[in-house]
Design a protein around this motif. Structure first.
Motif, PDB file in Angstrom:
ATOM      1  N   ARG A   1      -0.047   5.448   2.588  1.00 21.81           N
ATOM      2  CA  ARG A   1       0.130   3.990   2.603  1.00 21.81           C
ATOM      3  C   ARG A   1      -0.709   3.278   1.544  1.00 21.81           C
ATOM      4  NH1 ARG A   1       0.495   0.561   8.111  1.00 21.81           N
ATOM      5  NH2 ARG A   1       0.781  -1.513   7.231  1.00 21.81           N
TER       6      ARG A   1
ATOM      7  N   SER B   1       3.516  -5.489  -2.115  1.00 21.02           N
ATOM      8  CA  SER B   1       2.828  -6.649  -1.553  1.00 21.02           C
ATOM      9  C   SER B   1       2.213  -6.309  -0.192  1.00 21.02           C
ATOM     10  CB  SER B   1       3.815  -7.808  -1.401  1.00 21.02           C
ATOM     11  OG  SER B   1       3.217  -8.878  -0.701  1.00 21.02           O
ATOM     12  N   THR B   2       1.081  -6.891   0.050  1.00 17.50           N
ATOM     13  CA  THR B   2       0.429  -6.705   1.351  1.00 17.50           C
ATOM     14  C   THR B   2       0.732  -7.873   2.292  1.00 17.50           C
ATOM     15  OG1 THR B   2      -1.603  -7.740   0.514  1.00 17.50           O
ATOM     16  CG2 THR B   2      -1.440  -5.337   0.371  1.00 17.50           C
ATOM     17  N   ARG B   3       1.688  -8.718   1.892  1.00 21.12           N
ATOM     18  CA  ARG B   3       2.054  -9.842   2.763  1.00 21.12           C
ATOM     19  C   ARG B   3       2.673  -9.328   4.055  1.00 21.12           C
ATOM     20  NH1 ARG B   3       6.814 -12.541   3.693  1.00 21.12           N
ATOM     21  NH2 ARG B   3       7.894 -11.224   2.159  1.00 21.12           N
ATOM     22  N   LYS B   4       2.304  -9.905   5.161  1.00 15.71           N
ATOM     23  CA  LYS B   4       2.873  -9.502   6.439  1.00 15.71           C
ATOM     24  C   LYS B   4       4.321  -9.983   6.508  1.00 15.71           C
ATOM     25  CE  LYS B   4       1.783  -9.440  11.378  1.00 15.71           C
ATOM     26  NZ  LYS B   4       1.764  -7.969  11.476  1.00 15.71           N
ATOM     27  N   LEU B   5       5.219  -9.049   6.839  1.00 13.49           N
ATOM     28  CA  LEU B   5       6.644  -9.340   6.739  1.00 13.49           C
ATOM     29  C   LEU B   5       7.175 -10.166   7.901  1.00 13.49           C
ATOM     30  CD1 LEU B   5       7.909  -5.864   5.495  1.00 13.49           C
ATOM     31  CD2 LEU B   5       7.334  -7.859   4.138  1.00 13.49           C
TER      32      LEU B   5
ATOM     33  N   HIS C   1       4.876  -3.480  12.421  1.00 12.06           N
ATOM     34  CA  HIS C   1       4.449  -3.073  11.081  1.00 12.06           C
ATOM     35  C   HIS C   1       3.904  -4.280  10.335  1.00 12.06           C
ATOM     36  CE1 HIS C   1       8.793  -4.034  10.934  1.00 12.06           C
ATOM     37  NE2 HIS C   1       8.441  -4.723   9.868  1.00 12.06           N
ATOM     38  N   GLY C   2       3.096  -3.967   9.319  1.00 14.42           N
ATOM     39  CA  GLY C   2       2.482  -5.045   8.559  1.00 14.42           C
ATOM     40  C   GLY C   2       3.182  -5.253   7.229  1.00 14.42           C
ATOM     41  N   ASP C   3       2.618  -4.692   6.167  1.00 10.00           N
ATOM     42  CA  ASP C   3       3.196  -4.929   4.835  1.00 10.00           C
ATOM     43  C   ASP C   3       4.340  -3.965   4.541  1.00 10.00           C
ATOM     44  OD1 ASP C   3       2.078  -2.464   3.907  1.00 10.00           O
ATOM     45  OD2 ASP C   3       0.146  -3.467   3.694  1.00 10.00           O
ATOM     46  N   ILE C   4       4.874  -4.094   3.334  1.00  6.70           N
ATOM     47  CA  ILE C   4       6.065  -3.335   2.946  1.00  6.70           C
ATOM     48  C   ILE C   4       5.758  -1.856   2.702  1.00  6.70           C
ATOM     49  CG2 ILE C   4       5.886  -3.618   0.443  1.00  6.70           C
ATOM     50  CD1 ILE C   4       8.894  -4.335   0.505  1.00  6.70           C
ATOM     51  N   ASN C   5       4.467  -1.506   2.631  1.00  8.14           N
ATOM     52  CA  ASN C   5       4.067  -0.109   2.432  1.00  8.14           C
ATOM     53  C   ASN C   5       3.940   0.650   3.746  1.00  8.14           C
ATOM     54  OD1 ASN C   5       3.796  -0.665  -0.356  1.00  8.14           O
ATOM     55  ND2 ASN C   5       1.713  -1.428  -0.033  1.00  8.14           N
ATOM     56  N   SER C   6       4.296   0.030   4.823  1.00  5.43           N
ATOM     57  CA  SER C   6       4.168   0.668   6.136  1.00  5.43           C
ATOM     58  C   SER C   6       5.018   1.939   6.222  1.00  5.43           C
ATOM     59  CB  SER C   6       4.604  -0.309   7.227  1.00  5.43           C
ATOM     60  OG  SER C   6       4.715   0.358   8.478  1.00  5.43           O
TER      61      SER C   6
END
Length: 209
Positions: free
Chosen positions: A54, A60-64, A75-80
């Motif tokens: 991860r 982006s680390t923005r919460k989706l 899940h949090g960001d897009i790298n989850s």
């Protein structure tokens, strides 16, 4: 156990050699064979497999979405790892697969493998020979004379012989190696062992201790 010595024409020379009972006549130990083969195969592995986790993905680390009420995992960001294209959970990392075996264990494994071949009558003793030039056709004729053509063959030489090695290199089911570099995997992987007289002495010197 006595074995007749053949020449490269497949004819008996009239001489016989006695296979050392402490090398070719022991009760094989299957567990040490397993350990030695496992170590050999482990040593062949590169260990370079790597997957991005991860923290190693760009994105982006923005919460989706909101924390609760979405009906799915939080899940949090897009790298989850939960999302397509995200990082991998506990993915492979570069590592060294090698492990240690005691010399006595490895020697016992080789003696066990050779004893199995002796029990199967899969050992052919030939007088020492060399080739004037690298010629695959000549080597194929030798296998025909020894009536082992088409079988998976391991030829043991007392030392490096470039002409013999190059002559056998293009044959898929044939391998040439020196007696000093003998290993359990190669012995068990071959259908027939072709051992020269001086190679037999080298094997005794190393394994009969």
């Amino acid at each position: 156990m006595e074995v007749s010595v053949l020449n490269i024409n497949g004819q008996e020379t009239g001489r016989k050699v006695t296979l050392n009972e402490s090398v070719f006549g022991i009760e094989p130990n299957d567990h040490v064979i397993y350990l030695d083969v496992k170590q050999y195969l482990a040593n062949q592995r590169q260990g370079t497999a790597k997957a991005k986790e991860r923290s190693e993905h760009k994105g982006s680390t923005r919460k989706l979405g909101r924390q609760k009420g979405g009906g799915g995992a939080r899940h949090g960001d897009i790298n989850s790892p939960l999302l397509r294209g995200g990082g991998r959970v506990f993915g492979p990392r570069p590592r060294d697969y090698r492990f240690k075996l005691n010399k006595k264990v490895k020697a016992l494994a080789r003696r066990s493998a050779l004893s199995y071949k002796a029990q199967e009558n899969a050992i052919i003793i030939v007088e020492d020979f060399t080739l004037d030039a690298p010629k695959t056709k000549e080597f194929v004729n030798i296998t025909k004379n020894l009536k082992i053509e088409g079988k998976k063959l391991l030829l043991l030489l007392p030392g490096v012989d470039k002409n013999v090695y190059l002559s056998a290199r293009n044959l898929q089911r044939t391998e040439v190696m020196t007696a000093s570099s003998l290993n359990t995997y190669k012995v068990l992987n071959a259908d027939v062992l072709v051992v020269t007289e001086n190679s037999l002495q080298s094997i005794d010197e190393v394994l009969a201790k």
